[in-house]
Design a protein around this motif. Structure first.
Motif, PDB file in Angstrom:
ATOM      1  N   MET A 186       3.977  10.087  -1.469  1.00 13.19           N
ATOM      2  CA  MET A 186       2.552   9.889  -1.233  1.00 13.19           C
ATOM      3  C   MET A 186       1.811  11.221  -1.132  1.00 13.19           C
ATOM      4  N   SER A 187       2.446  12.239  -0.556  1.00 14.15           N
ATOM      5  CA  SER A 187       1.787  13.537  -0.398  1.00 14.15           C
ATOM      6  C   SER A 187       1.438  14.153  -1.740  1.00 14.15           C
ATOM      7  N   SER A 188       2.306  13.964  -2.759  1.00 14.11           N
ATOM      8  CA  SER A 188       2.028  14.524  -4.083  1.00 14.11           C
ATOM      9  C   SER A 188       0.809  13.854  -4.709  1.00 14.11           C
ATOM     10  N   LEU A 189       0.650  12.551  -4.468  1.00 12.66           N
ATOM     11  CA  LEU A 189      -0.534  11.859  -4.973  1.00 12.66           C
ATOM     12  C   LEU A 189      -1.788  12.397  -4.275  1.00 12.66           C
ATOM     13  N   GLY A 190      -1.667  12.657  -2.986  1.00 15.76           N
ATOM     14  CA  GLY A 190      -2.792  13.209  -2.247  1.00 15.76           C
ATOM     15  C   GLY A 190      -3.222  14.556  -2.791  1.00 15.76           C
ATOM     16  N   GLU A 191      -2.246  15.407  -3.130  1.00 16.08           N
ATOM     17  CA  GLU A 191      -2.567  16.718  -3.694  1.00 16.08           C
ATOM     18  C   GLU A 191      -3.267  16.579  -5.031  1.00 16.08           C
ATOM     19  N   ALA A 192      -2.823  15.605  -5.845  1.00 14.87           N
ATOM     20  CA  ALA A 192      -3.446  15.384  -7.155  1.00 14.87           C
ATOM     21  C   ALA A 192      -4.893  14.943  -6.995  1.00 14.87           C
ATOM     22  N   LEU A 193      -5.159  14.101  -6.004  1.00 13.59           N
ATOM     23  CA  LEU A 193      -6.520  13.620  -5.781  1.00 13.59           C
ATOM     24  C   LEU A 193      -7.414  14.737  -5.241  1.00 13.59           C
ATOM     25  N   ARG A 194      -6.871  15.562  -4.358  1.00 17.66           N
ATOM     26  CA  ARG A 194      -7.650  16.697  -3.847  1.00 17.66           C
ATOM     27  C   ARG A 194      -8.008  17.653  -4.982  1.00 17.66           C
ATOM     28  N   ALA A 195      -7.048  17.853  -5.893  1.00 16.88           N
ATOM     29  CA  ALA A 195      -7.290  18.746  -7.028  1.00 16.88           C
ATOM     30  C   ALA A 195      -8.403  18.215  -7.923  1.00 16.88           C
ATOM     31  N   ALA A 196      -8.593  16.872  -7.899  1.00 15.86           N
ATOM     32  CA  ALA A 196      -9.646  16.249  -8.709  1.00 15.86           C
ATOM     33  C   ALA A 196     -10.976  16.212  -7.960  1.00 15.86           C
ATOM     34  N   GLY A 197     -11.009  16.807  -6.760  1.00 14.18           N
ATOM     35  CA  GLY A 197     -12.248  16.879  -6.005  1.00 14.18           C
ATOM     36  C   GLY A 197     -12.501  15.718  -5.074  1.00 14.18           C
ATOM     37  N   MET A 198     -11.491  14.895  -4.835  1.00 15.11           N
ATOM     38  CA  MET A 198     -11.661  13.750  -3.941  1.00 15.11           C
ATOM     39  C   MET A 198     -11.282  14.129  -2.515  1.00 15.11           C
ATOM     40  N   ARG A 199     -11.983  13.526  -1.550  1.00 15.55           N
ATOM     41  CA  ARG A 199     -11.634  13.743  -0.144  1.00 15.55           C
ATOM     42  C   ARG A 199     -10.474  12.837   0.219  1.00 15.55           C
ATOM     43  N   VAL A 200      -9.413  13.408   0.739  1.00 17.17           N
ATOM     44  CA  VAL A 200      -8.192  12.658   1.016  1.00 17.17           C
ATOM     45  C   VAL A 200      -7.765  12.875   2.464  1.00 17.17           C
ATOM     46  N   GLU A 201      -7.425  11.786   3.136  1.00 23.56           N
ATOM     47  CA  GLU A 201      -6.850  11.859   4.470  1.00 23.56           C
ATOM     48  C   GLU A 201      -5.560  11.042   4.469  1.00 23.56           C
ATOM     49  N   ILE A 202      -4.495  11.629   5.003  1.00 20.68           N
ATOM     50  CA  ILE A 202      -3.195  10.966   5.014  1.00 20.68           C
ATOM     51  C   ILE A 202      -2.797  10.675   6.453  1.00 20.68           C
ATOM     52  N   ALA A 203      -2.385   9.441   6.704  1.00 23.43           N
ATOM     53  CA  ALA A 203      -1.940   9.057   8.047  1.00 23.43           C
ATOM     54  C   ALA A 203      -0.828   8.031   7.919  1.00 23.43           C
ATOM     55  N   PRO A 204       0.153   8.054   8.832  1.00 21.54           N
ATOM     56  CA  PRO A 204       1.204   7.042   8.809  1.00 21.54           C
ATOM     57  C   PRO A 204       0.616   5.667   9.083  1.00 21.54           C
ATOM     58  N   VAL A 205       1.194   4.642   8.453  1.00 22.38           N
ATOM     59  CA  VAL A 205       0.711   3.276   8.658  1.00 22.38           C
ATOM     60  C   VAL A 205       0.877   2.922  10.129  1.00 22.38           C
ATOM     61  N   GLY A 206      -0.206   2.478  10.762  1.00 22.10           N
ATOM     62  CA  GLY A 206      -0.152   2.154  12.185  1.00 22.10           C
ATOM     63  C   GLY A 206      -1.529   2.287  12.807  1.00 22.10           C
ATOM     64  N   MET A 207      -1.590   2.392  14.126  1.00 19.97           N
ATOM     65  CA  MET A 207      -2.860   2.436  14.828  1.00 19.97           C
ATOM     66  C   MET A 207      -3.692   3.654  14.443  1.00 19.97           C
ATOM     67  N   ARG A 208      -3.030   4.796  14.261  1.00 20.89           N
ATOM     68  CA  ARG A 208      -3.786   5.995  13.897  1.00 20.89           C
ATOM     69  C   ARG A 208      -4.488   5.808  12.564  1.00 20.89           C
ATOM     70  N   CYS A 209      -3.800   5.179  11.640  1.00 20.50           N
ATOM     71  CA  CYS A 209      -4.378   4.922  10.320  1.00 20.50           C
ATOM     72  C   CYS A 209      -5.594   4.000  10.446  1.00 20.50           C
ATOM     73  N   LEU A 210      -5.465   2.931  11.238  1.00 19.65           N
ATOM     74  CA  LEU A 210      -6.567   1.986  11.422  1.00 19.65           C
ATOM     75  C   LEU A 210      -7.762   2.659  12.089  1.00 19.65           C
ATOM     76  N   GLU A 211      -7.483   3.521  13.052  1.00 25.09           N
ATOM     77  CA  GLU A 211      -8.564   4.238  13.732  1.00 25.09           C
ATOM     78  C   GLU A 211      -9.340   5.105  12.752  1.00 25.09           C
ATOM     79  N   GLN A 212      -8.601   5.783  11.848  1.00 24.16           N
ATOM     80  CA  GLN A 212      -9.268   6.618  10.853  1.00 24.16           C
ATOM     81  C   GLN A 212     -10.114   5.783   9.914  1.00 24.16           C
ATOM     82  N   ILE A 213      -9.600   4.619   9.518  1.00 26.44           N
ATOM     83  CA  ILE A 213     -10.324   3.755   8.581  1.00 26.44           C
ATOM     84  C   ILE A 213     -11.620   3.261   9.211  1.00 26.44           C
ATOM     85  N   HIS A 214     -11.574   2.889  10.487  1.00 27.59           N
ATOM     86  CA  HIS A 214     -12.769   2.375  11.152  1.00 27.59           C
ATOM     87  C   HIS A 214     -13.763   3.485  11.481  1.00 27.59           C
TER      88      HIS A 214
END
Length: 211
Positions: free
Chosen positions: A1-29
């Motif tokens: 997943m981290s390699s996909l994130g790097e590819a998206l950042r290189a394309a100018g997209m804002r990317v945030e990576i979090a493990p699936v769980g409460m922290r991820c849900l908090e970031q989404i909300h």
């Protein structure tokens, strides 16, 4: 997943990576994303999906799928709007994300469609089957809408890829079959009386009214 994130950042997209769980849900909300990439098969994935699908205005959902197993996997796969492999081409991934975001932002206009026992309110994004509301992902909705608008006519697989995914598809060859499978299940179309397979060509939505 981290390699996909790097590819998206290189394309100018804002990317945030979090493990699936409460922290991820908090970031989404707290910072609602346009699309959430979910690694398919993670134990906590089901909880995350339930939360996402229950949101009044949810982000797009894209699965990152290494391999599929049984029909249960295909069942769960249809909960997402799209899916990619971990080793997919970065350019393809960026394009598919852009298409997904554009599709979810596009105004649908006011229109109602009906075929057989299925009714679609395109403006409200609502589907009724025999008067019963059915919950569909954005991609499932677009696929069903295409079939219903062409009820009684065969829609080829290439036309489905072009109109629903909206680009020259170079990914998994069975993606249409996977979504058709999910639609049939949600529409209670086990006997395939609504969505008929025209072998070697595509699919036909029956325009027969219930007696």
């Amino acid at each position: 997943m981290s390699s996909l994130g790097e590819a998206l950042r290189a394309a100018g997209m804002r990317v945030e990576i979090a493990p699936v769980g409460m922290r991820c849900l908090e970031q989404i909300h707290s910072r609602p994303p346009d699309v959430v990439l979910v690694e398919f098969g993670e134990p906590e994935t089901a909880v995350l999906l339930r939360e996402l699908l229950g949101m009044a205005t949810r982000p797009g959902i894209m699965f990152v799928v290494d391999a599929l197993g049984d029909n249960a996997d295909a069942d769960r796969l249809c909960l997402a709007d799209d899916h990619v492999r971990p080793d997919c081409d970065p350019g393809e991934l960026v394009l598919r994300l852009e298409v997904l975001v554009a599709r979810r932002r596009t105004s649908t206009g006011g229109a109602r469609f009906e075929a057989g026992r299925v009714q679609i309110d395109r403006d409200a994004r609502q589907v009724l089957v025999g008067g019963r509301p059915v919950s569909l992902s954005a991609t499932e909705f677009e696929l069903l809408l295409l079939l219903v608008r062409n009820a009684g006519r065969v829609v080829t697989k290439s036309a489905i890829l072009d109109h629903v995914w909206r680009y020259e598809f170079q990914g998994e060859s069975n993606i249409v079959e996977s979504y058709i499978y999910g639609l049939r299940r949600k529409l209670s179309d086990e006997d395939r009386s609504l969505i008929r397979t025209i072998r070697g060509i595509g699919y036909l939505f029956a325009d027969e009214r219930p007696s």
